[in-house]
Write a protein that holds these residues in place. Structure first.
Motif, PDB file in Angstrom:
ATOM      1  N   TYR A 180      -7.905   1.009  -1.496  1.00 25.07           N
ATOM      2  CA  TYR A 180      -8.821   1.188  -2.619  1.00 25.07           C
ATOM      3  C   TYR A 180     -10.277   0.935  -2.215  1.00 25.07           C
ATOM      4  O   TYR A 180     -11.165   0.931  -3.066  1.00 25.07           O
ATOM      5  N   HIS A 216      -7.613   0.334 -15.041  1.00 25.85           N
ATOM      6  CA  HIS A 216      -7.873   0.620 -13.627  1.00 25.85           C
ATOM      7  C   HIS A 216      -9.287   0.158 -13.291  1.00 25.85           C
ATOM      8  O   HIS A 216     -10.173   0.141 -14.160  1.00 25.85           O
ATOM      9  N   SER A 260       0.836  -1.206   0.000  1.00 27.58           N
ATOM     10  CA  SER A 260       0.000   0.000   0.000  1.00 27.58           C
ATOM     11  C   SER A 260       0.865   1.247   0.000  1.00 27.58           C
ATOM     12  O   SER A 260       0.590   2.223  -0.726  1.00 27.58           O
ATOM     13  N   GLU A 311       3.886   5.702  -5.689  1.00 28.77           N
ATOM     14  CA  GLU A 311       3.770   5.720  -7.143  1.00 28.77           C
ATOM     15  C   GLU A 311       2.646   6.637  -7.612  1.00 28.77           C
ATOM     16  O   GLU A 311       2.748   7.270  -8.672  1.00 28.77           O
ATOM     17  N   ASN A 312       1.589   6.738  -6.821  1.00 27.36           N
ATOM     18  CA  ASN A 312       0.424   7.533  -7.203  1.00 27.36           C
ATOM     19  C   ASN A 312      -0.118   8.289  -5.997  1.00 27.36           C
ATOM     20  O   ASN A 312      -1.026   7.817  -5.315  1.00 27.36           O
ATOM     21  N   TYR A 358       1.657  -6.766  -9.984  1.00 23.14           N
ATOM     22  CA  TYR A 358       2.780  -7.333  -9.233  1.00 23.14           C
ATOM     23  C   TYR A 358       2.492  -8.753  -8.741  1.00 23.14           C
ATOM     24  O   TYR A 358       3.240  -9.293  -7.925  1.00 23.14           O
ATOM     25  N   ASP A 388      -3.401  -8.441 -10.761  1.00 21.79           N
ATOM     26  CA  ASP A 388      -2.576  -7.375 -10.206  1.00 21.79           C
ATOM     27  C   ASP A 388      -1.246  -7.318 -10.965  1.00 21.79           C
ATOM     28  O   ASP A 388      -0.661  -8.364 -11.290  1.00 21.79           O
ATOM     29  N   ARG A 397      -7.723   1.174  -8.719  1.00 22.43           N
ATOM     30  CA  ARG A 397      -6.633   0.201  -8.580  1.00 22.43           C
ATOM     31  C   ARG A 397      -6.115  -0.177  -9.962  1.00 22.43           C
ATOM     32  O   ARG A 397      -6.903  -0.450 -10.879  1.00 22.43           O
ATOM     33  N   ARG A 398      -4.804  -0.208 -10.122  1.00 23.32           N
ATOM     34  CA  ARG A 398      -4.220  -0.588 -11.406  1.00 23.32           C
ATOM     35  C   ARG A 398      -4.251  -2.103 -11.570  1.00 23.32           C
ATOM     36  O   ARG A 398      -3.899  -2.846 -10.649  1.00 23.32           O
ATOM     37  N   ASN A 454       3.885   1.541  -1.159  1.00 24.75           N
ATOM     38  CA  ASN A 454       4.504   1.681  -2.478  1.00 24.75           C
ATOM     39  C   ASN A 454       3.520   2.217  -3.513  1.00 24.75           C
ATOM     40  O   ASN A 454       3.893   3.009  -4.391  1.00 24.75           O
ATOM     41  N   ASP A 455       2.257   1.781  -3.421  1.00 21.27           N
ATOM     42  CA  ASP A 455       1.248   2.272  -4.361  1.00 21.27           C
ATOM     43  C   ASP A 455       1.033   3.771  -4.194  1.00 21.27           C
ATOM     44  O   ASP A 455       0.849   4.501  -5.184  1.00 21.27           O
TER      45      ASP A 455
END
Length: 787
Positions: A377, A563, A305, A311-312, A499, A497, A476-477, A307-308
């Motif tokens: 998310y 997304h 979370s 990134e965004n 990753y 996902d 969410r990507r 890291n997400d």
């Protein structure tokens, strides 16, 4: 819903606890109503290790078995589930906030004398006063807290955060509580109030004493020391107030309050000023400091979370709401019953004291799916109770949000590589209601600080909307894993996902919102629930639609990055019914198939009717026939086998549930038939909404009176009721904004409603006591809402 209740004539009536047959294990204590107290309730101790460590986990048994119980050790009725907590918060007449600041542990005579020596005279504040005084004062003092008036504070809050980070950013190790999390909320609070910053040190020390004094269980010896600190806190706060009153032209909320005192002395008396001077410092400082600390601890413990967000950063608002839900700083609040009442089927006597455990309600699976999972998310995180609810909802909620968002934004830019120091012990102030560790140690490698390589990280910080998160930002990507043809004009799309992480669990009837550029469309999930690494949807190509299905059909291919929002569920399956009839029309098979899968797994009796133009057009038909052949009837029009709804459903009995997703004509026919069925038998999901675009030339403005808030809003002919409520700062949950999901339902006390949704049944519309704020309007000039 809370209603007056009579006392039970017998101990067994109105009692949620049923004594076991084994006499040796029967409860030996009784509540004030004479109801036996269960063993779990008798053992509950809010000052015990389990509650202090994790209040929500400590009350899991209560959410599952006994959501309202009497605690003999505390002398309070404890409320642990979402709906019951919300009902009590809403009804602030039956459930008075008068005891919100009452000491849980009575003071010994010696402590009382100490407080008297300081002239301590704490009276009513915004937190613990009743109506009509509360809303009369709140209206006069609310302007500074409105979203449009908070924006001016954003720039200096960011500069403040940066200046604190500058002090330790090159050290590589820090206790964030000591370095900034304790300091920034107090500094922001003082500036917002207009209090000189040189008084901060003393006030900070004393506010901790106030927390322990009010919500803790200090020993008699500790009470004497706490009384000294609280007395000094009071004295210091009064001295500051006196200085401000001598120079009443300053800027800040307390100066606004002083001016309102001169203009409206009966509404804002001097005693109120003196009490608020002390109370608001605690409210603005402790709660935000704890909330920020909790947020960083849980985010750094969920590295994916974190890291997400790095990134965004536009995910920060939703991440903060999820932190407030999962680990909020306000654990519990208190009310007292002004008359005999009912909460969740339990009789509460007049004078009964209630502990509303928001931390437990925030983990109630009846409202939050997968509540024990931390998910930034999550679409409805903002429906948490950490800020309270109703007329007494925290006025400073948006200041707290702004501080926390800016702090997190600065950290993910300047120290994205930060991590928790391993094996550190977390300590908490022992009390029932406020929670946050007293320290939070982190480490990082200063050589990896991004600004050493690029000072641009300090430029163009994220600007956040003031208020609840914008739902369009909570996406969410995902990556397209497979695109496969399932029928004529229908493709299945599998998403994973990027990753390889697990995706959220979901329940039958759930959907996601698929996002690609400007295109956003809702699709039901239709895969196997036991595969946590893959979400599957089916998309019907509709040439005469609004263009979304054509876009996805023509552009989606394996490897594409898209997304999603969700999963969400507005079409829940009630798994407690005796039997079920499932009806799917065309692509409506997608949610119905997952329900059939679940009912088969549960061993529940069900019949499944699948209707379509022809087998070639019917998605998943092979799977449906394979997995549900014994319950299935296929109605293919080109084979002359059309579904006769009236005949098929001529004998719907009590205890049976009917679920249908299909074209409008099918749903309309079912709704007509359902008028003769037991209430709540029919459940439908629509493919799409009717046009919800407002034409100002065809609409009229109307007035919305909020009874709980004692506020009147004007709803223009060019705006929805939801837009008007949101602009004023009322957090009304919403999702589809098309009248399909029911999320934005508000209760209506008076006025005729122009219903435009596709959620309410005919009977529900006729009752005239609820509406969907996103699309429905007033037929006349006025609606009175229970908000």
């Amino acid at each position: 819903m809370t209603t007056p209740a009579r006392q039970p004539d017998k101990m067994s009536e109105g009692c949620p606890f049923h004594q076991p047959a084994d006499a040796t294990s029967q409860a030996t204590m009784t509540s004030p109503t004479g109801c036996p107290v269960s063993r779990d309730a008798a053992a509950f101790d809010p000052f015990g290790a389990s509650y202090q460590l994790d209040p929500a986990e400590a009350l899991r048994w209560s959410r599952e078995q006994e959501p309202v119980f009497f605690s003999p050790k505390l002398g309070y009725w404890v409320v642990s589930r979402y709906d019951e907590v919300k009902a009590v918060f809403r009804d602030n007449l039956t459930f008075s906030p008068a005891i919100a600041l009452e000491k849980l542990t009575p003071a010994p005579p010696e402590a009382v004398k100490i407080l008297e020596s300081y002239g301590f005279a704490m009276r009513r504040t915004m937190v613990n006063e009743d109506e009509p005084d509360h809303m009369e004062r709140r209206r006069l003092l609310m302007d500074a807290f409105l979203p449009e008036n908070l924006e001016k504070h954003e720039a200096w809050v960011r500069e403040l955060v940066r200046s604190y980070m500058d002090h330790f950013i090159d050290k590589g190790r820090a206790d964030l509580v000591e370095e900034m999390f304790r300091e920034i909320p107090m500094t922001v609070a003082l500036r917002f109030l207009g209090v000189p910053s040189e008084d901060a040190k003393e006030l900070r020390k004393f506010s901790v004493a106030h927390t322990l004094n009010t919500w803790g269980r200090p020993s008699p010896e500790q009470q004497l020391k706490i009384a000294e600190d609280v007395g000094q806190f009071w004295q210091t706060a009064q001295a500051i107030l006196d200085r401000m009153r001598d120079e009443p032209t300053g800027e800040g909320w307390m100066y606004d309050s002083i001016r309102m005192h001169h203009q409206h002395p009966d509404v804002v008396p001097e005693s109120y000023l003196r009490s608020m001077m002390m109370a608001i410092l605690v409210a603005a400082h402790e709660t935000t400091a704890f909330a920020t600390t909790n947020a960083f601890r849980i985010l750094l413990s969920n590295r994916a979370s974190w890291n997400d967000i790095c990134e965004n950063p536009t995910l920060i608002p939703s991440a903060i709401e999820e932190c407030l839900r999962a680990a909020g700083s306000v654990v519990a609040w208190r009310r007292i019953a002004t008359e005999d009442a009912d909460v969740g089927g339990v009789s509460i006597p007049k004078g009964g004291k209630l502990l509303l455990v928001q931390a437990s309600a925030n983990r109630d699976p009846r409202h939050f799916e997968n509540p024990d999972e931390f998910d930034i998310y999550r679409h409805n995180s903002a429906e948490h109770f950490t800020f309270g609810y109703g007329a007494h909802q925290c006025m400073g909620k948006n200041i707290a949000r702004m501080e926390m968002r800016i702090i997190l934004d600065e950290f993910v830019r300047r120290l994205p590589h930060i991590h928790l120091v391993e094996d550190q012990a977390f300590e908490y102030l022992p009390n029932t209601s406020f929670r946050g560790p007293t320290s939070l140690w982190v480490e990082w490698d200063p050589e990896q600080n991004p600004e050493r390589r690029n000072r641009g990280v300090l430029e163009s910080p994220t600007h956040f909307h003031i208020g609840a998160p914008i739902k369009e930002d909570i996406v969410r990507r995902v990556v397209v894993a497979e695109v496969a043809r399932e029928a004529e004009e229908v493709v299945r799309v599998d998403l994973i996902d990027p990753y390889g992480r697990e995706l959220p669990d979901w329940s039958p009837g759930s959907h996601i919102e698929l996002v690609s550029g400007e295109w956003r469309r809702y699709y039901s999930l239709c895969g196997k629930r036991n595969d946590r690494h893959r979400l599957s949807i089916a998309i019907l190509r509709e040439p005469s639609g609004r263009g979304g299905s054509l876009h996805f059909h023509e552009t989606i291919k394996p490897g594409d990055v898209l997304h999603i929002a969700g999963p969400k569920n507005h079409f829940h399956l009630d798994e407690t019914a005796e039997r079920y009839t499932l009806i799917a029309g065309g692509i409506g098979i997608t949610p119905i198939l997952t329900m059939a899968d679940q009912l088969k797994a549960l061993g529940k009796p069900y019949t499944l009717h699948y209707c379509g133009a022809g087998r070639r057009t019917m998605a998943f038909l092979e799977r449906v026939e394979r997995d549900h052949s014994e319950a299935l009837t296929v109605h293919a029009s080109d084979e002359g086998c059309r579904l006769d709804i009236s005949t098929t459903l001529s004998r719907v009995a009590e205890g049976e549930q009917v679920y249908c997703c299909g074209p409008e004509r099918m749903l309309e026919a079912l709704e007509v038939l359902a008028q003769n069925w037991p209430e709540g038998t029919l459940h439908v999901e629509h493919f799409s909404a009717r046009s919800n675009i407002l034409d100002p030339d065809k609409e009229h403005a109307f007035e919305a009176v909020l009874t709980d808030s004692n506020v009147t809003l004007q709803v223009g002919n060019d705006q929805t009721l939801l837009e008007a409520l949101t602009a004023f700062g009322v957090d009304v949950p919403s999702d589809c904004c098309e009248g399909l999901c029911g999320t934005c339902e508000v209760a209506v006390a008076e006025g005729e409603i122009d219903h435009r949704d596709l959620v309410l049944s005919r009977a529900e519309r006729s009752a005239g006591d609820r509406m969907m704020a996103c699309c429905s309007r007033a037929k006349g000039d006025r609606l009175v809402l229970a908000l």
